[in-house]
Structures are given as structure tokens and as C-alpha cells.
Scaffold this motif. Structure first.
Motif, PDB file in Angstrom:
ATOM      1  N   LEU A  47       5.064  19.240  61.174  1.00  8.82           N
ATOM      2  CA  LEU A  47       4.207  19.839  60.146  1.00  8.82           C
ATOM      3  C   LEU A  47       4.816  19.657  58.755  1.00  8.82           C
ATOM      4  CD1 LEU A  47       1.619  21.480  59.627  1.00  8.82           C
ATOM      5  CD2 LEU A  47       2.997  23.555  59.884  1.00  8.82           C
ATOM      6  N   GLU A  48       6.113  19.878  58.659  1.00  8.97           N
ATOM      7  CA  GLU A  48       6.796  19.686  57.369  1.00  8.97           C
ATOM      8  C   GLU A  48       6.648  18.248  56.887  1.00  8.97           C
ATOM      9  OE1 GLU A  48      10.830  20.907  58.035  1.00  8.97           O
ATOM     10  OE2 GLU A  48      10.218  22.947  58.579  1.00  8.97           O
ATOM     11  N   GLN A  49       6.836  17.304  57.826  1.00  8.07           N
ATOM     12  CA  GLN A  49       6.710  15.897  57.444  1.00  8.07           C
ATOM     13  C   GLN A  49       5.286  15.576  57.005  1.00  8.07           C
ATOM     14  OE1 GLN A  49       6.423  12.660  60.345  1.00  8.07           O
ATOM     15  NE2 GLN A  49       8.170  11.699  59.342  1.00  8.07           N
ATOM     16  N   LYS A  50       4.329  16.053  57.781  1.00  5.97           N
ATOM     17  CA  LYS A  50       2.921  15.778  57.467  1.00  5.97           C
ATOM     18  C   LYS A  50       2.558  16.288  56.078  1.00  5.97           C
ATOM     19  CE  LYS A  50      -1.785  16.672  59.073  1.00  5.97           C
ATOM     20  NZ  LYS A  50      -2.218  17.250  57.785  1.00  5.97           N
ATOM     21  N   ARG A  51       3.015  17.477  55.764  1.00  7.63           N
ATOM     22  CA  ARG A  51       2.670  18.075  54.465  1.00  7.63           C
ATOM     23  C   ARG A  51       3.420  17.416  53.309  1.00  7.63           C
ATOM     24  NH1 ARG A  51       2.105  24.433  56.460  1.00  7.63           N
ATOM     25  NH2 ARG A  51       0.008  24.161  57.330  1.00  7.63           N
ATOM     26  N   SER A  52       4.658  17.017  53.554  1.00  2.00           N
ATOM     27  CA  SER A  52       5.423  16.393  52.464  1.00  2.00           C
ATOM     28  C   SER A  52       4.904  14.991  52.159  1.00  2.00           C
ATOM     29  CB  SER A  52       6.917  16.361  52.785  1.00  2.00           C
ATOM     30  OG  SER A  52       7.207  15.429  53.788  1.00  2.00           O
ATOM     31  N   VAL A  53       4.502  14.261  53.191  1.00  2.00           N
ATOM     32  CA  VAL A  53       4.008  12.892  53.003  1.00  2.00           C
ATOM     33  C   VAL A  53       2.515  12.890  52.647  1.00  2.00           C
ATOM     34  CG1 VAL A  53       3.711  10.645  54.160  1.00  2.00           C
ATOM     35  CG2 VAL A  53       5.747  11.993  54.600  1.00  2.00           C
ATOM     36  N   LYS A  54       1.831  14.008  52.977  1.00  5.10           N
ATOM     37  CA  LYS A  54       0.379  14.121  52.769  1.00  5.10           C
ATOM     38  C   LYS A  54      -0.375  13.056  53.574  1.00  5.10           C
ATOM     39  CE  LYS A  54       0.490  16.383  48.249  1.00  5.10           C
ATOM     40  NZ  LYS A  54       1.905  16.713  48.227  1.00  5.10           N
ATOM     41  N   CYS A  55      -0.016  12.954  54.843  1.00  5.16           N
ATOM     42  CA  CYS A  55      -0.666  11.992  55.728  1.00  5.16           C
ATOM     43  C   CYS A  55      -1.665  12.714  56.644  1.00  5.16           C
ATOM     44  CB  CYS A  55       0.376  11.241  56.562  1.00  5.16           C
ATOM     45  SG  CYS A  55       1.508  12.311  57.477  1.00  5.16           S
ATOM     46  N   ASP A  56      -2.409  11.927  57.423  1.00  7.33           N
ATOM     47  CA  ASP A  56      -3.388  12.500  58.350  1.00  7.33           C
ATOM     48  C   ASP A  56      -2.725  13.056  59.609  1.00  7.33           C
ATOM     49  OD1 ASP A  56      -5.611  11.727  56.762  1.00  7.33           O
ATOM     50  OD2 ASP A  56      -5.542   9.711  57.621  1.00  7.33           O
ATOM     51  N   ALA A  57      -1.585  12.508  59.959  1.00  8.58           N
ATOM     52  CA  ALA A  57      -0.921  12.935  61.192  1.00  8.58           C
ATOM     53  C   ALA A  57       0.556  12.599  61.146  1.00  8.58           C
ATOM     54  CB  ALA A  57      -1.558  12.253  62.409  1.00  8.58           C
ATOM     55  N   SER A  58       1.339  13.420  61.830  1.00  4.55           N
ATOM     56  CA  SER A  58       2.762  13.151  62.038  1.00  4.55           C
ATOM     57  C   SER A  58       2.980  13.108  63.546  1.00  4.55           C
ATOM     58  CB  SER A  58       3.602  14.247  61.400  1.00  4.55           C
ATOM     59  OG  SER A  58       4.976  14.040  61.655  1.00  4.55           O
ATOM     60  N   VAL A  59       3.530  11.989  64.013  1.00  5.02           N
ATOM     61  CA  VAL A  59       3.615  11.733  65.455  1.00  5.02           C
ATOM     62  C   VAL A  59       5.035  11.312  65.824  1.00  5.02           C
ATOM     63  CG1 VAL A  59       2.736  10.274  67.337  1.00  5.02           C
ATOM     64  CG2 VAL A  59       1.179  11.036  65.527  1.00  5.02           C
ATOM     65  N   PRO A  60       5.623  11.946  66.857  1.00  3.75           N
ATOM     66  CA  PRO A  60       6.982  11.556  67.241  1.00  3.75           C
ATOM     67  C   PRO A  60       7.052  10.158  67.850  1.00  3.75           C
ATOM     68  CG  PRO A  60       6.196  13.424  68.578  1.00  3.75           C
ATOM     69  CD  PRO A  60       5.083  13.035  67.669  1.00  3.75           C
ATOM     70  N   VAL A  61       8.096   9.442  67.475  1.00  2.00           N
ATOM     71  CA  VAL A  61       8.408   8.157  68.107  1.00  2.00           C
ATOM     72  C   VAL A  61       9.824   8.289  68.660  1.00  2.00           C
ATOM     73  CG1 VAL A  61       8.682   5.668  67.794  1.00  2.00           C
ATOM     74  CG2 VAL A  61       6.865   6.890  66.573  1.00  2.00           C
ATOM     75  N   ILE A  62       9.910   8.390  69.972  1.00  2.00           N
ATOM     76  CA  ILE A  62      11.177   8.658  70.657  1.00  2.00           C
ATOM     77  C   ILE A  62      11.517   7.479  71.560  1.00  2.00           C
ATOM     78  CG2 ILE A  62      12.421  10.251  72.184  1.00  2.00           C
ATOM     79  CD1 ILE A  62      11.473  11.551  69.534  1.00  2.00           C
ATOM     80  N   ASP A  63      12.734   6.968  71.425  1.00  2.00           N
ATOM     81  CA  ASP A  63      13.190   5.840  72.243  1.00  2.00           C
ATOM     82  C   ASP A  63      12.213   4.666  72.146  1.00  2.00           C
ATOM     83  OD1 ASP A  63      15.012   4.567  73.900  1.00  2.00           O
ATOM     84  OD2 ASP A  63      14.085   5.296  75.756  1.00  2.00           O
ATOM     85  N   GLY A  64      11.691   4.456  70.943  1.00  2.00           N
ATOM     86  CA  GLY A  64      10.795   3.332  70.703  1.00  2.00           C
ATOM     87  C   GLY A  64       9.362   3.533  71.161  1.00  2.00           C
ATOM     88  N   ARG A  65       9.061   4.709  71.686  1.00  2.00           N
ATOM     89  CA  ARG A  65       7.718   4.956  72.224  1.00  2.00           C
ATOM     90  C   ARG A  65       6.999   6.021  71.392  1.00  2.00           C
ATOM     91  NH1 ARG A  65       6.419   7.515  78.101  1.00  2.00           N
ATOM     92  NH2 ARG A  65       4.165   7.482  77.933  1.00  2.00           N
ATOM     93  N   THR A  66       5.749   5.736  71.045  1.00  2.00           N
ATOM     94  CA  THR A  66       4.938   6.668  70.270  1.00  2.00           C
ATOM     95  C   THR A  66       4.331   7.714  71.201  1.00  2.00           C
ATOM     96  OG1 THR A  66       4.398   4.854  68.777  1.00  2.00           O
ATOM     97  CG2 THR A  66       3.022   6.816  68.626  1.00  2.00           C
ATOM     98  N   HIS A  67       4.382   8.976  70.771  1.00  2.00           N
ATOM     99  CA  HIS A  67       3.891  10.091  71.601  1.00  2.00           C
ATOM    100  C   HIS A  67       2.810  10.864  70.852  1.00  2.00           C
ATOM    101  CE1 HIS A  67       6.995   9.727  74.753  1.00  2.00           C
ATOM    102  NE2 HIS A  67       7.765   9.319  73.770  1.00  2.00           N
ATOM    103  N   PRO A  68       1.573  10.328  70.855  1.00  2.00           N
ATOM    104  CA  PRO A  68       0.504  10.993  70.104  1.00  2.00           C
ATOM    105  C   PRO A  68       0.154  12.375  70.635  1.00  2.00           C
ATOM    106  CG  PRO A  68      -0.350   9.109  71.349  1.00  2.00           C
ATOM    107  CD  PRO A  68       1.134   9.061  71.458  1.00  2.00           C
ATOM    108  N   LEU A  69       0.515  12.643  71.899  1.00  2.00           N
ATOM    109  CA  LEU A  69       0.204  13.969  72.447  1.00  2.00           C
ATOM    110  C   LEU A  69       1.354  14.961  72.276  1.00  2.00           C
ATOM    111  CD1 LEU A  69      -2.019  13.318  75.569  1.00  2.00           C
ATOM    112  CD2 LEU A  69      -2.646  13.717  73.189  1.00  2.00           C
TER     113      LEU A  69
END
Length: 198
Positions: free
Chosen positions: A110-132
Motif C-alpha cells: 500500500l505504501e508503495q502504491k501510494r508513493s508511486v501513484k500506480c494502479d497496483a503494487s504486486v509482489p515479485v518473489i524469486d522472479g515470480r509475479t504474485h498478483p494474488l
């Protein structure tokens, strides 16, 4: 102000037909464990399911139970319903098969999303995107609706249509957050492994 949304649809075929959200996990149901985490940061919690009768006896009345506008179209349709009906502008969306979701990780997103002012902030762990385990703006519902109407049901396609920010591992590890928060359990073997790590 943030809404938490748990996507509890799916056929649960790989879990031998058992509803993953209602599996016992460390003395409670998996969905109860998730709700306890969400309650620490969310003013509203939604469960998206096309089988509300399974959840009404389990969840208290503070939890909103909704159904898909586009039934049987996978997680994307659940995301669409949650974003369409959420009462708050930011929505933390998780799958019902994720036993280690993290409110602390959600705060980082949430902090990242608000600071960047993007539509979504999504974790990328071990090279894999985790939209859920992402935080999304309500406005993402429009992009998802367009995809579903076009017959496109892949979550990764949705990410191509919005302005999203990658949340790298370091954002979490530097705060001591266990990266297991992105773990999901698709079959009995993964469920047993998660139980051992609970």
C-alpha cells in the motif's frame, strides 16, 4: 482506508474437490486465518464466491459475501467483482488458498502504491509475479471488465493493461517479513507441507 478481498471460487479439482477456503489450518479454518490477518489493516472484508451457502454459517455478518458478475471465468472475474463492489479505493486481493497472507506485507504494498501513484503494487518473489497478494485501485475493474468481455481470462493479461509497480523481495526482507506470504496450496501435498510450516 482499504478493503480486503478473498477470492474463494474455483473448482478445487486438485484438492480432491474440497473447498480450499474451508480446510482446517492450525486450529481454525483457512479463511478464518486470512480474515484475522485482514482485520488488522482492512476496514472492510469481502469474500467472493459463487457458493455463498457454504460460507454463511462460517463467517460473521461483518464479512460481505458477493458473487461474480462473470461466473466461472477464474480469478479475474473474482477480482472484477471485488473491485467493482469494494467501498474503499484500495483493495488488497488474495486467493483463498494462501495460508500465510501478511498484513505487514500488505502495508508495504500500500505504501508503495501510494508513493508511486500506480494502479497496483504486486509482489515479485524469486522472479515470480504474485498478483494474488496485490493491492489494486478500484478503477482496475474497468480494465478487467474489458478483458472478460473480450474472452480473455488470464490475470497476467490484466497487468499488461494497468500501470503496476513491482514490489521486490528486498522491500519485505528489510522489514523482516517472511516471504512465505505468497505461498498457495493447490493440492493435498502442498496443503500438508504448509501445515508443517504453520
Amino acid at each position: 482506508m482499504i478493503t480486503g478481498a478473498i477470492l474463494a471460487g474455483g473448482q478445487n479439482r486438485r484438492m480432491e474437490g474440497k473447498m480450499k477456503a474451508l480446510l482446517p489450518f492450525a486450529g481454525e479454518l483457512l479463511i478464518e486465518r486470512q480474515i484475522a490477518q485482514m482485520k488488522t489493516v482492512c476496514e472492510e472484508i469481502i469474500v467472493v464466491t459463487n457458493q455463498p451457502s457454504l460460507f454463511l454459517p462460517v463467517l460473521d455478518r461483518s464479512i460481505r459475501i458477493i458473487t461474480d458478475y462473470f461466473p466461472s471465468k477464474g480469478p479475474l472475474s473474482g477480482m472484477h467483482a471485488a473491485l467493482s463492489l469494494a467501498r474503499h479505493p484500495d483493495v488488497w486481493i488474495v486467493g483463498c488458498d494462501m495460508p500465510f497472507i501478511s498484513a505487514e506485507a500488505a502495508q508495504v504494498l500500500l505504501e508503495q502504491k501510494r508513493s508511486v501513484k500506480c494502479d497496483a503494487s504486486v509482489p515479485v518473489i524469486d522472479g515470480r509475479t504474485h498478483p494474488l497478494h496485490g493491492i489494486y485501485s478500484k478503477s482496475c475493474a474497468d480494465a478487467i471488465s474489458a478483458l472478460l468481455l473480450a474472452g480473455e481470462y488470464r490475470v497476467m493479461e490484466m497487468l499488461r493493461m494497468i500501470y503496476w509497480q513491482e514490489a521486490a523481495e528486498a522491500l519485505f526482507t528489510e522489514r523482516g517479513i517472511d516471504l512465505a506470504f505468497v505461498t498457495n496450496v493447490n493440492n493435498p501435498e502442498e496443503y500438508d507441507m504448509a501445515l508443517k510450516n504453520a
